[in-house]
Design an enzyme around this catalytic site. Structure first.
Site, PDB file in Angstrom:
ATOM      1  N   LYS A   1       9.311  29.302 -23.950  1.00  0.00           N
ATOM      2  CA  LYS A   1       8.165  28.716 -24.562  1.00  0.00           C
ATOM      3  C   LYS A   1       6.841  28.816 -23.345  1.00  0.00           C
ATOM      4  CE  LYS A   1      10.220  25.224 -27.545  1.00  0.00           C
ATOM      5  NZ  LYS A   1      10.315  23.793 -28.004  1.00  0.00           N
TER       6      LYS A   1
ATOM      7  N   ASP B   1       2.389  23.135 -32.314  1.00  0.00           N
ATOM      8  CA  ASP B   1       3.316  22.132 -31.319  1.00  0.00           C
ATOM      9  C   ASP B   1       2.415  21.054 -30.515  1.00  0.00           C
ATOM     10  OD1 ASP B   1       5.297  20.729 -30.299  1.00  0.00           O
ATOM     11  OD2 ASP B   1       6.468  22.557 -28.990  1.00  0.00           O
TER      12      ASP B   1
ATOM     13  N   SER C   1       6.250  13.612 -28.125  1.00  0.00           N
ATOM     14  CA  SER C   1       7.592  13.750 -28.719  1.00  0.00           C
ATOM     15  C   SER C   1       8.597  13.364 -27.908  1.00  0.00           C
ATOM     16  CB  SER C   1       7.537  15.047 -29.436  1.00  0.00           C
ATOM     17  OG  SER C   1       8.792  15.241 -30.135  1.00  0.00           O
TER      18      SER C   1
ATOM     19  N   ILE D   1      16.642  23.543 -35.504  1.00  0.00           N
ATOM     20  CA  ILE D   1      15.610  23.947 -36.571  1.00  0.00           C
ATOM     21  C   ILE D   1      15.385  25.509 -36.788  1.00  0.00           C
ATOM     22  CG2 ILE D   1      13.247  23.605 -37.452  1.00  0.00           C
ATOM     23  CD1 ILE D   1      13.220  20.879 -35.700  1.00  0.00           C
TER      24      ILE D   1
ATOM     25  N   THR E   1      21.579  20.864 -29.139  1.00  0.00           N
ATOM     26  CA  THR E   1      22.679  20.070 -28.504  1.00  0.00           C
ATOM     27  C   THR E   1      23.709  19.435 -29.352  1.00  0.00           C
ATOM     28  OG1 THR E   1      21.321  20.211 -26.428  1.00  0.00           O
ATOM     29  CG2 THR E   1      23.193  18.598 -26.693  1.00  0.00           C
TER      30      THR E   1
ATOM     31  N   SER F   1      18.833  16.881 -30.410  1.00  0.00           N
ATOM     32  CA  SER F   1      18.525  17.149 -31.777  1.00  0.00           C
ATOM     33  C   SER F   1      19.393  18.477 -32.224  1.00  0.00           C
ATOM     34  CB  SER F   1      17.067  17.860 -31.687  1.00  0.00           C
ATOM     35  OG  SER F   1      17.193  18.838 -30.871  1.00  0.00           O
TER      36      SER F   1
ATOM     37  N   SER G   1      16.557  27.319 -33.701  1.00  0.00           N
ATOM     38  CA  SER G   1      17.675  28.055 -32.824  1.00  0.00           C
ATOM     39  C   SER G   1      18.869  28.383 -33.236  1.00  0.00           C
ATOM     40  CB  SER G   1      17.285  27.213 -31.525  1.00  0.00           C
ATOM     41  OG  SER G   1      18.363  26.095 -31.951  1.00  0.00           O
TER      42      SER G   1
END
Length: 512
Positions: free
Chosen positions: A286, A256, A262, A197, A203, A194, A199
């Site tokens: 998290k 989330d 996901s 968003i 990667t 991904s 951060s």
């Protein structure tokens, strides 16, 4: 109702949207956010927006998303009211606490992907999962439905491995090491990643410093065939497309609930047979406690079993950044230095070797950690990464010094003697983003000291890099406002005193 087609050149955020003149909308019997069916070569459900002055009566304005779906563009389109989606009743059922079966969940996911459900309806579904929760049967149905409503990568290899991180820890460039290590050992690892968003770097952002990551599924297969691995942006591949829509909704709501499906839907879509999931654990991550991490691991392993993906979880230390750098270019440079054996970054090497080692051992290889470390030390991992870079269209001869980083800097120094007791991960992310990361690839942070290191007054703890000097002012404001690190004696018990109601800035990281 037949309406003349007008191409507006407007993007609608991934959803098929059309624009109608108010008089035409009244005649059809729809209002803003209602659904219509566009009858062309194929029937497409779209969301209605009303344009009172900018669109002539008798015309239908189409967004870029609709244009791509109906090419070649017809001169006229038949626009009719859409029937009431069955999936709305299923969403209501979930809001009332009822368990959904596979058929009901598949209907909802299909509506999400096709555009039959609008944003408020998707938000209602995501909220229902957050409030009512979902069991593993529903998570399995969601995972399968998300795979079946998108493209799938058919590699036809007997063993396909993958790795994934729950995320939430800055500087985690582990994938840039794990993929070439594993590929160099002869295993197939099709890594989709991904973009950031919330951060400082996803990667895909890190890898893009070294090579193009926006490639097609056919190009991806070619890279894998020649190198055993790849590192690409998953958003360009249309694998489990419902997930990207759900993530946008989750982010806006700061919840989330779809974490498990996901993750697992994306892995199932690339055909993974063996999967290692990294669960960073601790303050600033998290997942805060080992107990929580074990519970999450149990559910991930069981969901993997149901999807026929052999899954192991690795709990890793998540209380400080991984390595010394945060930001796309800085992280790519650090990863390359480690693979070239030019830099010793103990925590990054240890984490990468543990994850790659777990992949090796679950696929039948012995002494996985030692095997992984040996592949780095021998130069085979570096050589493999350069093969992947070349096949994806990058410069295989790239050196760390070739990677530009921001030359506008702030050096933050220790105000007293002591040891680094803690690092505020969420504040570090906020600081790196204020300096321009991830959009400005060369922006970010380089740490000189980390937890446990001794410092003397005026020692540099970290340096902020920015590509634009004006962004340093924003960064300096955050440095002045938030305590980034704690310095003290190892026996000190107090962190700080709170004398007023603090402003809590919630850190929410949905990167998968």
């Amino acid at each position: 109702m037949q309406l003349r087609t007008s191409i507006l050149g407007i993007e609608s955020g991934g959803k098929p949207v059309i624009f109608l003149n108010k008089a035409d909308a009244d005649e059809i019997g729809v209002t803003a956010s209602d659904r219509v069916v566009l009858k062309t070569r194929k029937h497409i459900t779209a969301i209605v927006n009303i344009a009172t002055k900018t669109l002539k009566k008798g015309h239908v304005g189409i967004s870029e998303e609709v244009r791509l779906l109906i090419e070649p563009i017809p001169r006229t389109i038949d626009v009719e009211v859409s029937i009431f989606p069955k999936s709305l009743q299923f969403i209501r059922n979930k809001l009332e606490g009822k368990k959904l079966n596979y058929h009901e969940i598949h209907e909802i996911v299909s509506g999400v992907v096709s555009g039959a459900l609008n944003e408020s309806e998707i938000s209602s579904f995501v909220t229902s999962l957050h409030i009512q929760g979902m069991d593993l049967d529903e998570a399995t149905s969601l995972s399968r439905s998300m795979v079946e409503t998108g493209k799938q990568l058919s590699l036809r290899n007997k063993v396909i491995v993958d790795k994934h991180s729950i995320g939430g820890v800055p500087g985690d460039k582990t994938t840039l090491l794990v993929v070439p290590i594993v590929a160099a050992a002869g295993l197939i690892i099709p890594k989709t990643s991904s973009r950031a968003i919330t951060s400082a770097a996803g990667t895909a952002d890190r890898a893009e410093v070294l090579m193009p990551v926006n490639i097609t599924s056919n190009e991806m297969k070619k890279v894998i065939k020649n190198t055993n691995g790849c590192i690409v942006w998953g958003g360009a591949l249309e694998l489990a497309p419902a997930d990207d829509i759900f993530v946008r909704t989750e982010y806006s709501l700061y919840i989330d609930p779809l974490l498990l499906p996901s993750i697992m839907s994306k892995k199932k879509a690339v055909g993974a047979t063996h999967l290692v999931i990294d669960i960073p654990t601790g303050r600033g991550a998290k997942v805060k406690t080992i107990s929580e991490a074990d519970h999450l691991a149990k559910n991930l392993i069981e969901l993997g079993r149901r999807l026929k993906i052999h899954t192991h979880c690795v709990l890793t230390y998540g209380e400080q950044p991984v390595g010394y750098t945060i930001g796309p270019a800085l992280e790519a440079r650090e990863a390359l230095e480690v693979l070239m054996n030019e830099s010793s970054v103990p925590d990054l090497i240890d984490k990468a070797c543990n994850i790659a080692g777990a992949i090796f051992e679950m696929t039948g290889k012995r002494n996985g950690y030692s095997l992984a470390k040996g592949i780095i030390q021998s130069g085979r991992a570096e050589a493999k990464l350069r093969e992947i870079i070349k096949m994806q269209g990058g410069n295989p001869a790239i050196k760390p010094r070739d990677i530009p980083v921001g030359d506008h800097t702030i050096r933050v120094k220790a105000k007293k003697d002591g040891s680094i007791l803690w690092i505020n991960n969420s504040a570090v992310v906020e600081l790196a983003r204020s300096a321009g990361a991830p959009k400005d690839k060369g922006a970010g942070i380089v740490f000189s000291k980390k937890i446990g290191d001794e410092v003397a007054k005026d020692d540099v703890i970290f340096t902020v890099h920015a590509e634009k000097s004006r962004k340093l002012g924003r960064a300096q404001g955050i440095i002045d406002e938030i305590q980034m690190v704690g310095i003290g004696k190892r026996a000190d018990m107090m962190i700080h005193t709170v004398r007023d109601i603090p402003e809590i800035k919630k850190s929410f990281m949905l990167e998968r």
